[in-house]
Design a protein around this motif. Structure first.
Motif, short mmCIF file in Angstrom:
data_model
loop_
_atom_site.label_atom_id
_atom_site.label_comp_id
_atom_site.label_asym_id
_atom_site.label_seq_id
_atom_site.Cartn_x
_atom_site.Cartn_y
_atom_site.Cartn_z
N ILE A 114 4.22 0.61 1.87
CA ILE A 114 4.47 -0.30 2.75
C ILE A 114 3.76 -1.54 2.71
CG2 ILE A 114 2.69 0.59 4.02
CD1 ILE A 114 4.00 0.38 7.31
N THR A 115 4.11 -3.12 3.50
CA THR A 115 3.10 -4.11 3.36
C THR A 115 2.44 -4.41 4.61
OG1 THR A 115 5.06 -4.71 1.70
CG2 THR A 115 3.81 -6.24 3.08
N ILE A 116 1.63 -4.45 4.19
CA ILE A 116 0.28 -4.95 5.37
C ILE A 116 -0.80 -5.80 5.05
CG2 ILE A 116 0.57 -2.13 6.09
CD1 ILE A 116 -2.33 -1.65 5.62
N ASP A 117 -0.83 -6.62 6.21
CA ASP A 117 -1.73 -7.33 5.95
C ASP A 117 -3.14 -7.65 5.22
OD1 ASP A 117 -2.58 -10.29 6.84
OD2 ASP A 117 -4.43 -9.46 7.66
N GLU A 118 -3.63 -7.74 4.54
CA GLU A 118 -4.51 -7.98 3.13
C GLU A 118 -6.29 -7.73 3.95
OE1 GLU A 118 -6.96 -8.70 -0.90
OE2 GLU A 118 -4.89 -9.96 -0.50
N ALA A 119 -5.94 -8.04 5.10
CA ALA A 119 -7.63 -8.65 5.58
C ALA A 119 -7.77 -7.11 6.90
CB ALA A 119 -7.57 -9.44 6.90
N GLU A 120 -5.94 -6.56 6.81
CA GLU A 120 -6.34 -5.33 8.31
C GLU A 120 -6.62 -3.85 7.20
OE1 GLU A 120 -3.76 -5.81 11.99
OE2 GLU A 120 -2.35 -6.27 9.65
N TYR A 121 -6.16 -4.33 6.31
CA TYR A 121 -6.28 -2.67 5.18
C TYR A 121 -7.72 -3.16 4.66
CZ TYR A 121 -5.96 -0.15 0.44
OH TYR A 121 -6.24 1.16 -0.08
N ASN A 122 -8.22 -4.45 4.60
CA ASN A 122 -9.79 -4.24 3.96
C ASN A 122 -10.86 -3.40 5.60
OD1 ASN A 122 -9.06 -4.62 1.42
ND2 ASN A 122 -9.01 -6.96 1.93
N VAL A 146 0.56 -1.30 0.38
CA VAL A 146 -0.26 0.34 0.02
C VAL A 146 1.18 1.08 0.16
CG1 VAL A 146 -1.78 0.94 1.09
CG2 VAL A 146 -1.56 -1.26 1.40
N ALA A 147 0.26 2.80 -0.73
CA ALA A 147 1.36 3.50 -0.39
C ALA A 147 1.03 3.78 0.19
CB ALA A 147 1.31 4.72 -1.65
N ALA A 192 8.27 4.27 8.36
CA ALA A 192 8.39 4.06 7.13
C ALA A 192 8.30 5.26 6.05
CB ALA A 192 7.08 3.11 6.29
N TYR A 193 7.24 6.52 6.90
CA TYR A 193 6.51 7.72 6.61
C TYR A 193 8.44 8.74 6.47
CZ TYR A 193 5.44 11.95 5.70
OH TYR A 193 5.41 13.84 5.50
N LEU A 194 8.81 8.35 7.98
CA LEU A 194 10.00 9.44 8.52
C LEU A 194 11.33 8.90 7.99
CD1 LEU A 194 8.99 9.79 12.18
CD2 LEU A 194 8.69 11.28 10.79
N GLU A 195 10.88 7.62 7.21
CA GLU A 195 12.47 7.12 6.28
C GLU A 195 12.05 7.21 4.92
OE1 GLU A 195 12.51 2.77 7.38
OE2 GLU A 195 12.63 3.07 9.38
N ASN A 205 1.25 7.24 1.36
CA ASN A 205 0.10 8.25 1.82
C ASN A 205 -1.30 8.18 1.51
OD1 ASN A 205 2.05 10.86 2.21
ND2 ASN A 205 2.11 10.90 0.22
N THR A 206 -1.86 6.58 1.62
CA THR A 206 -2.86 6.58 1.00
C THR A 206 -3.61 5.81 1.82
OG1 THR A 206 -2.67 5.10 -1.09
CG2 THR A 206 -4.32 4.15 0.41
N LEU A 207 -3.13 5.70 3.53
CA LEU A 207 -3.35 6.24 4.90
C LEU A 207 -3.20 6.92 6.09
CD1 LEU A 207 -3.28 1.99 5.22
CD2 LEU A 207 -5.19 3.48 4.98
N TYR A 208 -1.51 7.38 5.57
CA TYR A 208 -1.08 8.23 6.39
C TYR A 208 -1.54 9.59 6.04
CZ TYR A 208 2.63 9.90 9.21
OH TYR A 208 3.49 10.50 10.62
N SER A 209 -1.27 9.63 5.42
CA SER A 209 -2.01 10.96 5.05
C SER A 209 -3.54 12.18 5.22
CB SER A 209 -1.45 11.63 3.60
OG SER A 209 -1.99 11.18 2.35
N ASN A 210 -4.63 10.85 5.10
CA ASN A 210 -5.55 10.69 5.27
C ASN A 210 -5.76 10.64 6.84
OD1 ASN A 210 -8.54 10.74 5.21
ND2 ASN A 210 -8.62 9.31 3.04
N ARG A 211 -6.20 11.76 7.84
CA ARG A 211 -6.27 12.06 9.20
C ARG A 211 -7.55 11.19 9.24
NH1 ARG A 211 -2.42 16.22 12.36
NH2 ARG A 211 -0.49 15.93 10.58
#
Length: 59
Positions: A37-45, A3-4, A29-32, A6-12
């Motif tokens: 980033i790789t996250i679990d698909e179930a968590e993203y959904n 997942v990009a 990851a953003y600070l680096e 900014n898809t999640l982190y920039s959307n407060r």
């Protein structure tokens, strides 16, 4: 699932729906300077599903 950041982190508005460990990984990851980033698909959904149920999803 990749997942990009900014898809999640920039959307407060999504922050309340992001599990703490996912948010911490996104922030690190953003600070680096990473863009993906790789996250679990179930968590993203689950994040998107919960945000949509609350009428907040813009992703």
């Amino acid at each position: 699932m990749e997942v990009a950041i900014n898809t999640l982190y920039s959307n407060r508005e999504l922050y309340p729906f992001i599990p703490r460990h996912v948010f911490d990984a996104l922030e690190a990851a953003y600070l680096e300077g990473k863009e993906i980033i790789t996250i679990d698909e179930a968590e993203y959904n689950a994040i998107l599903s919960n945000a949509k149920a609350a009428g907040i999803c813009h992703v």
